[in-house]
Scaffold this motif. Sequence first.
Motif, PDB file in Angstrom:
ATOM      1  N   ILE A  79      44.089  43.584 -23.661  1.00 19.70           N
ATOM      2  CA  ILE A  79      43.143  42.486 -23.740  1.00 19.70           C
ATOM      3  C   ILE A  79      41.902  42.912 -22.974  1.00 19.70           C
ATOM      4  O   ILE A  79      41.995  43.325 -21.819  1.00 19.70           O
ATOM      5  N   MET A  80      40.742  42.823 -23.609  1.00 23.20           N
ATOM      6  CA  MET A  80      39.480  43.145 -22.950  1.00 23.20           C
ATOM      7  C   MET A  80      38.626  41.887 -22.880  1.00 23.20           C
ATOM      8  O   MET A  80      38.212  41.357 -23.907  1.00 23.20           O
ATOM      9  N   ILE A  81      38.383  41.432 -21.668  1.00 19.31           N
ATOM     10  CA  ILE A  81      37.541  40.263 -21.426  1.00 19.31           C
ATOM     11  C   ILE A  81      36.209  40.758 -20.861  1.00 19.31           C
ATOM     12  O   ILE A  81      36.184  41.536 -19.911  1.00 19.31           O
ATOM     13  N   ASN A  82      35.122  40.307 -21.459  1.00 21.36           N
ATOM     14  CA  ASN A  82      33.768  40.699 -21.052  1.00 21.36           C
ATOM     15  C   ASN A  82      33.599  42.222 -20.960  1.00 21.36           C
ATOM     16  O   ASN A  82      33.140  42.755 -19.951  1.00 21.36           O
ATOM     17  N   PRO A  83      33.976  42.948 -22.032  1.00 19.50           N
ATOM     18  CA  PRO A  83      33.874  44.418 -21.991  1.00 19.50           C
ATOM     19  C   PRO A  83      32.432  44.905 -21.963  1.00 19.50           C
ATOM     20  O   PRO A  83      31.548  44.312 -22.573  1.00 19.50           O
ATOM     21  N   ILE A  84      32.229  46.000 -21.240  1.00 19.76           N
ATOM     22  CA  ILE A  84      30.926  46.659 -21.161  1.00 19.76           C
ATOM     23  C   ILE A  84      31.138  48.148 -21.401  1.00 19.76           C
ATOM     24  O   ILE A  84      31.954  48.778 -20.723  1.00 19.76           O
TER      25      ILE A  84
END
Length: 194
Positions: A79-84
């Motif tokens: 799960i990637m939350i707010n990926p940069i």
Amino acid sequence: MKKLKTIENDLTYLRQISKNIDLSKDNYKEYIKDLEKYCSNHQLFAISGIQLGIPKRIIYIKTEEEKPNTKNQNNEKIIMINPIKKEELGLTNYWGGCASCPNNICLVDRPYQITISYLDENKKQQEKTYKGFKATIISHELDHLDGILHIDIAKQTKQLTKEERKKLREKFPYKIINKTSKYNHPKRKGEWIW
């Protein structure tokens, strides 16, 4: 279950730039459940929030699918939350599909390697580097968060049946062109969209 957004019905919606998740206000655990359920029920490699009507920066990725056209049905997840994105290197191409563009298969260039910073489902900061086909999947999903569809950056687009797509991918499989050059996204021209 949430309904999938498609280019036929929801093109303007899919082109919006997703907003960061506010962990104190947004029900991100519910988002994760929706993404996991849809991805699992529809045999997808990955899905982004915007595709299910969640215009937030969240991506669900199955981790067992290391190569295209595998049949493993385990459902580990990232799960990637707010990926940069931090760095993209190399160059690959692949005849990729997209659940939101169901009749289109596109030959798309993607990075061989991608380094990304994100919060996991436990709100822990992660920074990881992914290579190969997993980097292709992540690049595709990150584009969704920025309102970019694979049809926007395709070198070629075809409308094929599922069986025809399978044959095309067998004839022209995932191709690594190089692993170390700087990757230049055809739409962003070197700038990130956040």
